[in-house]
Enzyme design. Structure first.
Site, PDB file in Angstrom:
ATOM      1  N   LYS A  80       0.859  -1.183   0.000  1.00  0.00           N
ATOM      2  CA  LYS A  80       0.000   0.000   0.000  1.00  0.00           C
ATOM      3  C   LYS A  80       0.900   1.239   0.000  1.00  0.00           C
ATOM      4  O   LYS A  80       1.928   1.262   0.691  1.00  0.00           O
ATOM      5  CB  LYS A  80      -0.869  -0.042   1.258  1.00  0.00           C
ATOM      6  CG  LYS A  80      -1.916   1.045   1.382  1.00  0.00           C
ATOM      7  CD  LYS A  80      -2.727   0.841   2.670  1.00  0.00           C
ATOM      8  CE  LYS A  80      -3.861   1.827   2.820  1.00  0.00           C
ATOM      9  NZ  LYS A  80      -4.639   1.591   4.066  1.00  0.00           N
ATOM     10  N   SER A 155      -9.585   1.499   3.118  1.00  0.00           N
ATOM     11  CA  SER A 155      -8.778   2.330   2.252  1.00  0.00           C
ATOM     12  C   SER A 155      -7.734   1.568   1.435  1.00  0.00           C
ATOM     13  O   SER A 155      -7.218   2.108   0.458  1.00  0.00           O
ATOM     14  CB  SER A 155      -8.066   3.401   3.087  1.00  0.00           C
ATOM     15  OG  SER A 155      -7.171   2.802   4.006  1.00  0.00           O
ATOM     16  N   SER A 179      -9.576  -0.952   7.263  1.00  0.00           N
ATOM     17  CA  SER A 179      -9.029  -0.782   5.914  1.00  0.00           C
ATOM     18  C   SER A 179      -8.314  -1.982   5.319  1.00  0.00           C
ATOM     19  O   SER A 179      -7.965  -1.947   4.146  1.00  0.00           O
ATOM     20  CB  SER A 179      -8.086   0.420   5.873  1.00  0.00           C
ATOM     21  OG  SER A 179      -8.845   1.587   5.766  1.00  0.00           O
TER      22      SER A 179
HETATM   23  N1  GLN Z   1     -12.925   3.816   6.784  1.00  0.00           N
HETATM   24  C1  GLN Z   1     -12.296   4.183   8.023  1.00  0.00           C
HETATM   25  C2  GLN Z   1     -11.864   5.629   7.961  1.00  0.00           C
HETATM   26  O1  GLN Z   1     -12.077   6.231   6.957  1.00  0.00           O
HETATM   27  C3  GLN Z   1     -11.120   3.290   8.296  1.00  0.00           C
HETATM   28  C4  GLN Z   1      -9.931   3.606   7.475  1.00  0.00           C
HETATM   29  C5  GLN Z   1      -8.738   2.771   7.807  1.00  0.00           C
HETATM   30  O2  GLN Z   1      -8.832   1.724   8.429  1.00  0.00           O
HETATM   31  N2  GLN Z   1      -7.585   3.265   7.427  1.00  0.00           N
HETATM   32  O3  GLN Z   1     -11.343   6.163   8.894  1.00  0.00           O
END
Ligand code: GLN
Length: 493
Positions: A80, A155, A179
Site C-alpha cells: 500500500k 482504504s 481498511s
Molecule cells: N474507513 C475508516 C476511515 O475512513 C477506516 C480507514 C482505515 O482503516 N484506514 O477512517
C-alpha cells in the site's frame, strides 16, 4: 498450472523450491497479469517492473547459491502506498505528497526484502487511508475486480484488488478502522489486522497512531499467516512495538474448531446488516457448530457507540499527525508572501476534501472547551469497548460477525454522504479501538456475484486462535470463485 499468476503463495513457494519455475518467471507472469488488469482496475500507483525483475533475479541467484529464506523467498508482493520505500515515490494517495521520494524503507519493507520477497510496486488507497472505497485517492479510484462499476472497498482497495486478480500474489495494507478487512471482504480475499504493536509502524505514514496497524492480504488463510509471521517483529524504532515473543500463527491452521468457543456478536448480526450478508454469516455459524465449535451469542453493548468514538479519536490523532505536511519538508509547496500564507495555501491545495474534513473535526474535538466533551468522552467509550471485549473473551475464544454490512457498492453511491461511507466500517472498528487482532475470510457470493466477508476477532496476541478459526471457515466455505478479470483471456481495456 497454465498461468503462474494464479498460484497462491504456498503453491508458488513449493514450485520455486522444487525448481519447477524461477522467481523471474513467476514475477513475469504477475507483471503480465497486471498488464491486462491495470487498465480495468487501477490498483497500482507505482508499478516498477524493472525493480521487480531485478529483485526476482537476486532471489533466484540466492536460491541457486543454496539459500532459502522461507515462504516469501522469490514471491511477488505489493505494498500500500502509505509505506515508505527508499527511492520510490510514496504518496499516501495524496496530492500533497506527489513527488515525495522517501530516503528510507519502512520496517515491513526491510523485513520483506530480508526474506528475498519481490516488491512489485505501490498500491492505491484513500488519501492518508481515510475512507472505505478508495474513491478518496487523489489519483482516481480503484475498481472492484468483480464488477468494475463498484468500489473495491478501502482504504487499502488497491492492495485488495491486486491480490484478487493476481497482479500481486499477496500484499500489505494498513488498518485503522477496517481498511484491510473491509476491502478483503469486498474483493473476495483474506485480510488480517494484527494485534496493535505486533507489526512495526516505522515508515507507515501515520493516520491515527493509536489505531494504525499493518497487515497482510492473501488469497488463502495460510498465506496470510506466512506473511504475518515475516513482518511481525519487535522494532525499537516504533515506540509502541510489542517487545514480547511472537506466537507462531500457522501452527494452528489444521487444528479445526472442535471445542472452540465461538461468540456471535449480537450487535453486529441484525439491524443494518444486508439480508444476504446476514444469511450467509448465519449459515457459517451453523457450519462452525456442526464442525464442533461451541457457538453462542455474545453482547458487546458499547460497540453501538464505537463508530462515533472512532470518528472523534481517529480525526483527533490525524489532525496532529498531518500537521507536519506544511510545504516545508515534504512534497507540494504553494508559494505565499509569508510562511503562514505558504503553509495555508499548500495545505488548502494539497489535501482533498475528506482529509480536510478530518483535520477540522479532529482540531475541533481537541480544542479548549470541547476537549472533554468530545475527545475525552470518546476515550471513555474506548475504555468501555475494551472492557466489553475483555468480558466476552472470558466466555469465548473468538468472536465472529459479518466483516461489512453490505457487499461492494457502486462507485459514486456514497461520496456525497460521509456518514453512509463511515458506516461501511461499523463491524470492523471496535477491534481497532480494543487493539485486538481481527481478520476477514470470504464465504460466498451474493445474488449479484459479489463476495461476502466473514469476520473473526480474537484477544490481543491470540492470532493463533484467529487463524485456527479462519482456516476452518475457509475449509467450510470452499470459496473457490475468482473474478472474471483474473484470467489470461481478458484483454486490456
Ligand atoms: N474507513 C475508516 C476511515 O475512513 C477506516 C480507514 C482505515 O482503516 N484506514 O477512517
Amino acid at each position: 498450472m497454465s498461468d503462474l499468476a494464479d498460484l497462491n503463495v504456498g503453491e508458488a513457494a513449493t514450485g520455486l523450491r522444487a525448481g519447477d519455475f524461477s522467481s523471474v518467471e513467476l514475477t513475469d507472469a504477475v507483471i503480465k497479469r497486471a498488464g491486462i488488469t491495470e487498465s480495468h482496475l487501477h490498483a497500482y500507483l507505482t508499478f516498477d517492473q524493472d525493480a521487480a525483475r531485478d529483485a526476482a533475479r537476486v532471489a533466484d541467484d540466492a536460491r541457486a547459491g543454496g539459500e532459502d529464506r522461507g515462504p516469501l523467498h522469490g514471491i511477488p508482493i505489493a505494498l500500500k502506498d502509505n509505506m515508505t520505500t527508499r527511492g520510490t515515490e510514496t504518496t499516501a494517495g495524496s496530492k500533497i505528497l506527489a513527488g515525495y521520494v522517501p530516503p528510507y524503507d519502512a520496517a515491513v519493507v526491510e523485513r520483506l526484502q530480508s526474506r528475498h520477497a519481490v516488491i512489485l510496486g505501490k498500491t492505491n488507497l484513500d488519501e492518508y487511508a481515510m475512507g472505505s472505497s478508495t474513491e478518496n485517492s487523489a489519483y482516481g479510484p480503484t475498481r472492484n475486480p468483480w464488477d468494475t462499476e463498484r468500489i473495491p472497498g478501502g482504504s487499502s482497495g488497491g492492495s485488495a484488488a491486486a491480490v484478487a486478480v493476481g497482479s500481486a500474489m499477496a500484499a500489505l495494507g494498513s488498518d485503522t478502522g477496517g481498511s484491510i478487512r473491509q476491502p478483503a471482504a469486498m474483493c473476495g480475499i483474506v485480510g488480517v489486522k494484527p494485534t496493535y504493536g505486533l507489526v512495526s509502524r516505522y515508515g507507515l505514514i501515520a493516520f491515527a497512531s493509536s489505531l494504525d496497524q499493518i497487515g497482510p492480504f492473501a488469497r488463502t488463510v495460510a498465506d496470510a499467516a506466512s506473511l504475518l509471521e515475516v513482518i511481525a517483529e519487535f522494532d525499537i524504532r516504533d515506540a509502541t512495538s510489542y517487545r514480547g515473543e511472537r506466537p507462531a500463527f500457522s501452527q494452528a491452521l489444521e487444528e479445526g474448531v472442535a471445542g472452540m468457543r465461538v461468540g456471535v456478536v449480537t450487535e453486529l448480526s441484525g439491524d443494518g446488516i444486508d439480508a444476504e450478508v446476514a444469511a450467509a454469516c448465519r449459515a457459517m455459524y451453523d457450519s462452525l457448530a456442526n464442525a464442533g465449535a461451541e457457538v453462542s451469542e455474545v453482547s458487546l453493548p458499547a460497540s453501538e457507540y464505537a463508530l462515533s468514538a472512532y470518528y472523534l479519536i481517529a480525526p483527533a490523532e490525524a489532525s496532529a499527525n498531518l500537521a507536519r505536511f506544511d510545504g516545508v519538508r515534504y512534497g507540494l509547496r504553494v508559494g505565499g508572501a509569508t510562511t503562514e500564507e505558504m503553509m495555508a495555501r499548500t495545505r488548502a491545495e494539497g489535501f482533498g476534501p475528506e482529509v480536510t474534513r478530518r483535520i477540522l473535526l479532529g482540531t475541533y474535538a481537541l480544542s479548549a472547551g470541547y476537549y472533554d466533551a468530545f475527545y475525552g468522552q470518546a476515550q471513555k467509550v474506548r475504555t468501555l469497548v475494551r472492557r466489553d471485549f475483555a468480558a466476552a473473551y472470558e466466555k469465548v475464544d473468538v468472536l465472529v460477525s459479518p466483516t461489512s454490512p453490505t457487499t461492494a457498492f457502486p462507485i459514486g453511491e456514497r461520496t456525497a454522504d460521509p456518514l453512509s461511507m463511515y458506516y461501511a466500517d461499523v463491524c470492523t472498528i471496535a477491534s481497532n479501538l480494543a487493539g485486538d487482532p481481527s481478520g476477514s475470510v470470504p464465504i460466498g457470493l451474493d445474488n449479484q456475484g459479489l463476495p461476502i466477508g466473514f469476520q473473526i476477532m480474537a484477544p490481543a496476541l491470540h492470532e493463533a486462535n484467529l487463524f485456527r478459526a479462519a482456516a476452518e471457515v475457509e475449509r467450510l466455505a470452499t470459496f473457490s470463485h475468482r473474478p472474471a478479470l483474473a484470467t489470461s483471456e481478458v484483454r486490456p481495456a
